[in-house]
Design a protein around this motif. Structure first.
Motif, PDB file in Angstrom:
ATOM      1  N   TRP A  27       0.935  -1.143  -0.024  1.00  0.00           N
ATOM      2  CA  TRP A  27      -0.172  -0.012  -0.165  1.00  0.00           C
ATOM      3  C   TRP A  27       0.803   1.226  -0.031  1.00  0.00           C
ATOM      4  O   TRP A  27       1.993   1.251   0.330  1.00  0.00           O
ATOM      5  N   VAL A  28       0.356   2.261  -0.336  1.00  0.00           N
ATOM      6  CA  VAL A  28       1.124   3.710  -0.457  1.00  0.00           C
ATOM      7  C   VAL A  28       0.587   4.525   1.099  1.00  0.00           C
ATOM      8  O   VAL A  28      -0.482   4.738   1.315  1.00  0.00           O
ATOM      9  N   ASP A  29       1.743   4.789   1.684  1.00  0.00           N
ATOM     10  CA  ASP A  29       1.315   5.525   2.970  1.00  0.00           C
ATOM     11  C   ASP A  29       0.927   6.993   2.632  1.00  0.00           C
ATOM     12  O   ASP A  29       0.971   7.545   1.496  1.00  0.00           O
ATOM     13  N   PRO A  95      13.652 -11.232  -9.007  1.00  0.00           N
ATOM     14  CA  PRO A  95      13.323 -12.431  -9.242  1.00  0.00           C
ATOM     15  C   PRO A  95      12.534 -13.193  -8.180  1.00  0.00           C
ATOM     16  O   PRO A  95      13.072 -13.181  -7.007  1.00  0.00           O
ATOM     17  N   GLY A  96      11.490 -13.962  -8.392  1.00  0.00           N
ATOM     18  CA  GLY A  96      10.669 -15.006  -7.457  1.00  0.00           C
ATOM     19  C   GLY A  96       9.883 -13.974  -6.532  1.00  0.00           C
ATOM     20  O   GLY A  96       9.226 -14.743  -5.738  1.00  0.00           O
ATOM     21  N   SER A  97       9.715 -12.741  -6.909  1.00  0.00           N
ATOM     22  CA  SER A  97       8.649 -11.939  -6.379  1.00  0.00           C
ATOM     23  C   SER A  97       7.776 -11.279  -6.921  1.00  0.00           C
ATOM     24  O   SER A  97       7.901 -10.701  -7.983  1.00  0.00           O
ATOM     25  N   GLY A  98       6.366 -11.364  -6.556  1.00  0.00           N
ATOM     26  CA  GLY A  98       5.358 -10.537  -7.305  1.00  0.00           C
ATOM     27  C   GLY A  98       4.806  -9.647  -6.272  1.00  0.00           C
ATOM     28  O   GLY A  98       4.929  -9.674  -4.960  1.00  0.00           O
ATOM     29  N   ALA A  99       3.861  -8.814  -6.757  1.00  0.00           N
ATOM     30  CA  ALA A  99       3.212  -7.900  -5.884  1.00  0.00           C
ATOM     31  C   ALA A  99       1.746  -7.247  -6.356  1.00  0.00           C
ATOM     32  O   ALA A  99       1.373  -7.652  -7.420  1.00  0.00           O
ATOM     33  N   MET A 100       1.144  -7.169  -5.169  1.00  0.00           N
ATOM     34  CA  MET A 100      -0.338  -6.589  -5.512  1.00  0.00           C
ATOM     35  C   MET A 100      -0.501  -5.194  -4.727  1.00  0.00           C
ATOM     36  O   MET A 100       0.021  -5.327  -3.760  1.00  0.00           O
ATOM     37  N   LEU A 101      -1.246  -4.475  -5.410  1.00  0.00           N
ATOM     38  CA  LEU A 101      -1.536  -3.254  -4.419  1.00  0.00           C
ATOM     39  C   LEU A 101      -2.912  -3.657  -3.683  1.00  0.00           C
ATOM     40  O   LEU A 101      -3.990  -4.167  -4.028  1.00  0.00           O
ATOM     41  N   CYS A 102      -3.142  -3.011  -2.518  1.00  0.00           N
ATOM     42  CA  CYS A 102      -4.044  -3.412  -1.556  1.00  0.00           C
ATOM     43  C   CYS A 102      -5.001  -2.016  -1.138  1.00  0.00           C
ATOM     44  O   CYS A 102      -4.369  -0.789  -0.891  1.00  0.00           O
ATOM     45  N   ARG A 210      -6.642   2.848 -12.242  1.00  0.00           N
ATOM     46  CA  ARG A 210      -5.608   2.341 -12.725  1.00  0.00           C
ATOM     47  C   ARG A 210      -4.242   2.960 -13.167  1.00  0.00           C
ATOM     48  O   ARG A 210      -3.191   2.943 -12.938  1.00  0.00           O
ATOM     49  N   ALA A 211      -4.479   4.550 -13.567  1.00  0.00           N
ATOM     50  CA  ALA A 211      -3.495   5.332 -13.681  1.00  0.00           C
ATOM     51  C   ALA A 211      -2.615   5.541 -12.254  1.00  0.00           C
ATOM     52  O   ALA A 211      -1.350   5.521 -12.412  1.00  0.00           O
ATOM     53  N   ALA A 212      -3.316   5.642 -11.316  1.00  0.00           N
ATOM     54  CA  ALA A 212      -2.652   5.698 -10.016  1.00  0.00           C
ATOM     55  C   ALA A 212      -1.778   4.472  -9.679  1.00  0.00           C
ATOM     56  O   ALA A 212      -0.694   4.297  -9.258  1.00  0.00           O
ATOM     57  N   ASP A 213      -2.682   3.292  -9.837  1.00  0.00           N
ATOM     58  CA  ASP A 213      -1.945   2.075  -9.628  1.00  0.00           C
ATOM     59  C   ASP A 213      -0.653   1.892 -10.418  1.00  0.00           C
ATOM     60  O   ASP A 213       0.491   1.500  -9.961  1.00  0.00           O
ATOM     61  N   ASN A 355       1.051  11.024  -2.410  1.00  0.00           N
ATOM     62  CA  ASN A 355       0.513   9.733  -2.523  1.00  0.00           C
ATOM     63  C   ASN A 355      -0.494   9.899  -3.825  1.00  0.00           C
ATOM     64  O   ASN A 355      -1.499  10.973  -3.931  1.00  0.00           O
ATOM     65  N   PRO A 356      -0.153   9.286  -4.784  1.00  0.00           N
ATOM     66  CA  PRO A 356      -1.097   9.333  -5.946  1.00  0.00           C
ATOM     67  C   PRO A 356      -2.228   9.433  -5.830  1.00  0.00           C
ATOM     68  O   PRO A 356      -3.347   9.793  -6.538  1.00  0.00           O
ATOM     69  N   TYR A 357      -2.845   8.372  -5.053  1.00  0.00           N
ATOM     70  CA  TYR A 357      -4.368   8.173  -4.736  1.00  0.00           C
ATOM     71  C   TYR A 357      -4.933   9.532  -4.089  1.00  0.00           C
ATOM     72  O   TYR A 357      -5.921   9.537  -4.345  1.00  0.00           O
ATOM     73  N   LEU A 358      -4.272   9.897  -2.979  1.00  0.00           N
ATOM     74  CA  LEU A 358      -4.741  10.956  -2.539  1.00  0.00           C
ATOM     75  C   LEU A 358      -4.712  12.263  -3.474  1.00  0.00           C
ATOM     76  O   LEU A 358      -5.647  13.100  -3.316  1.00  0.00           O
ATOM     77  N   ALA A 359      -3.645  12.479  -3.963  1.00  0.00           N
ATOM     78  CA  ALA A 359      -3.529  13.628  -4.981  1.00  0.00           C
ATOM     79  C   ALA A 359      -4.370  13.554  -6.002  1.00  0.00           C
ATOM     80  O   ALA A 359      -5.353  14.550  -6.334  1.00  0.00           O
ATOM     81  N   LEU A 360      -4.721  12.360  -6.685  1.00  0.00           N
ATOM     82  CA  LEU A 360      -5.759  12.328  -7.804  1.00  0.00           C
ATOM     83  C   LEU A 360      -7.120  12.414  -7.452  1.00  0.00           C
ATOM     84  O   LEU A 360      -8.001  13.197  -7.921  1.00  0.00           O
TER      85      LEU A 360
END
Ligand code: GLU
Ligand code: MG
Length: 456
Positions: A27-29, A95-102, A210-213, A355-360
């Motif tokens: 997540w983005v703080d 390598p070996g690591s993936g990620a998702m936004l929460c 999606r743009a923020a993600d 924080n792109p979510y807060l800004a947008l």
């Protein structure tokens, strides 16, 4: 099969294809720092719904990682990191690591008022049947090693758009482009920028969430690949004294589905001199009305105001104008062959400490206030405000906060923005920012620049 199951199966396919063992839930703080916890492949399925536990007070941390003493944020209390499977990436640099936004979710599964991604979703809901299309346009400084005390060595000293700058960074930039595209992230443009070591890569615009993600993934992967090569990529608004600023300009338009026509750009009007519709002018009116307080969310750090200065093309004047690079809101001239589709507005007063979510989200809320209340932005500024006298600039009301402290104060006084932020975030966010202001004062300039160059 429910859509969420289908997306989860897609995640599993990517996990298998990339031989992934650890999946980060990120997540983005409030300071725009990407944080998270990871689950192993074996236990992913159960965590997709339940999420991973997180102490509530982590969302009260400032840039020094010190939790701020805001009521409700202490040693007690927990939320969950619940991933959005549509955001999955196999991290190309790890390598070996993936990620998702929460999303940050309460224990009973309901949304939490201190979750930035949820804030953007609420702004998109407030826009009703207007679909927001956006893209962030980050600039960054490429260094040939991680900066240390008194040492920030840039990769190239090429000029703006200089072909030697393309060559200096070629291997890295081609690797980065392929890595982003390999994760389904559409890279559209790239160039070496004005400043020493400064580069800019632009992603194709798309739906706002999606743009923020994608802006999060772009930074994570840009930095990760640079570090894997022993280099350093910093998005700090001003990485060191005398550096050209790194902006993160925000482009926006609003679309509506019209029967028989499909999606139509509601910001476009061919009959207008600037190509803008009444809706777009009102949106700009709302953004300009709330701009002083908005800056606390779009230029969100002490370091932001080293960049947000007149003469830097960073948009340090409270006005709008066609192709006016000193205006906070630039109206980009439209592209031949796609005039309606390319109509958009660009907030230049935005950087990567936000924080792109807060800004947008906050920009959308401000623009919606403009649309709802038909706020007139007045005439555009068709000239460089630096050519005007102080008195002329004052008469036009071009002044903006010149520090994070001033911007946070303007935010606190902006009833509309405080209302959309809600009581919890409205208390938390200014407290975190004020703590940053005090911490940076104690550091002194050299350590402050280094802190931003290494944290962002
Ligand atoms: N680097 C400038 C900024 O801080 C912008 C230059 C440009 O117009 O791309 O926003
Ligand atoms: Mg640029």
């Amino acid at each position: 099969m429910p859509e969420s199951d289908d997306r989860y199966r897609q995640v599993l396919r990517m996990i298998d294809a990339h031989d992934i063992e650890l999946i980060r839930f990120l997540w983005v703080d409030h300071n725009g720092i990407v944080r998270g916890k990871a689950v192993t492949r074996r236990f992913l399925e159960s965590r997709m719904e339940s999420g991973i536990g997180l102490a509530r007070s982590r969302q009260a941390a400032n840039l020094m990682d010190i939790g701020q003493p805001v009521p409700g944020f202490n040693a007690v209390g927990e939320v969950r990191l619940v991933p959005d499977p549509s955001t999955f990436v196999a991290l190309p640099h790890a390598p070996g690591s993936g990620a998702m936004l929460c999303d940050l979710v309460q224990l009973d599964g309901t949304s939490w008022d201190a979750c930035p991604r949820t804030f953007l979703k609420s702004a998109l809901a407030a826009a009703g049947d207007l679909d927001v299309v956006a893209s962030f346009e980050p600039e960054f400084t490429l260094c040939d090693a991680r900066p240390g005390p008194g040492s920030l060595s840039v990769l190239d000293d090429s000029l703006c758009f200089d072909n030697t700058g393309f060559d200096a960074a070629n291997d890295y930039v081609v690797q980065l482009t392929r890595a982003l595209q390999g994760q389904g992230i559409d890279v559209e443009l790239y160039h070496p920028e004005f400043g020493a070591g400064q580069h800019e890569m632009t992603l194709r615009h798309g739906p706002a969430l999606r743009a923020a993600d994608l802006s999060v993934w772009q930074k994570v992967i840009t930095r990760g690949l640079a570090s894997a090569r022993g280099m350093w990529a910093t998005f700090a608004p001003t990485p060191g004294p005398g550096f050209r600023g790194n902006g993160n300009h925000l482009h926006l338009s609003m679309w509506k589905d019209r029967p028989g026509l499909g999606p139509v750009n509601m910001f476009a009007d061919d009959a207008d001199d600037l190509g803008l519709s009444e809706t777009a002018y009102h949106f700009v009116g709302g953004v300009l009305r709330h701009l002083p307080g908005l800056l606390a969310l779009t230029c969100a750090s002490v370091n932001s105001y080293e960049r947000l200065q007149p003469g830097m093309w960073s948009g340090a004047h409270a006005c709008y104008g066609q192709d006016n690079r000193e205006a906070a809101v630039r109206v980009p001239s439209r592209l031949r062959g796609s005039t309606a589709a390319s109509t958009n507005i660009e907030l230049k007063a935005c950087d990567s400490t936000a924080n792109p979510y807060l800004a947008l989200g906050a920009v959308i809320y401000a623009g919606m206030d403009g649309i709802t209340n038909r706020i007139d932005p007045g005439p555009q500024l068709a000239e460089d405000p630096n050519g005007l006298s102080d008195a002329e600039r004052d008469a036009l009301g071009l002044g903006l906060p010149r520090s994070l402290e001033e911007a946070v104060e303007a935010l606190r006084r902006d009833d509309y923005l405080m209302d959309v932020l809600g009581p919890l975030r409205g208390q938390l966010y200014p407290a975190i920012k004020r703590a940053d202001v005090e911490a940076v004062k104690e550091m002194g300039p050299e350590l402050a620049f280094l802190t931003y160059a290494t944290r962002y």
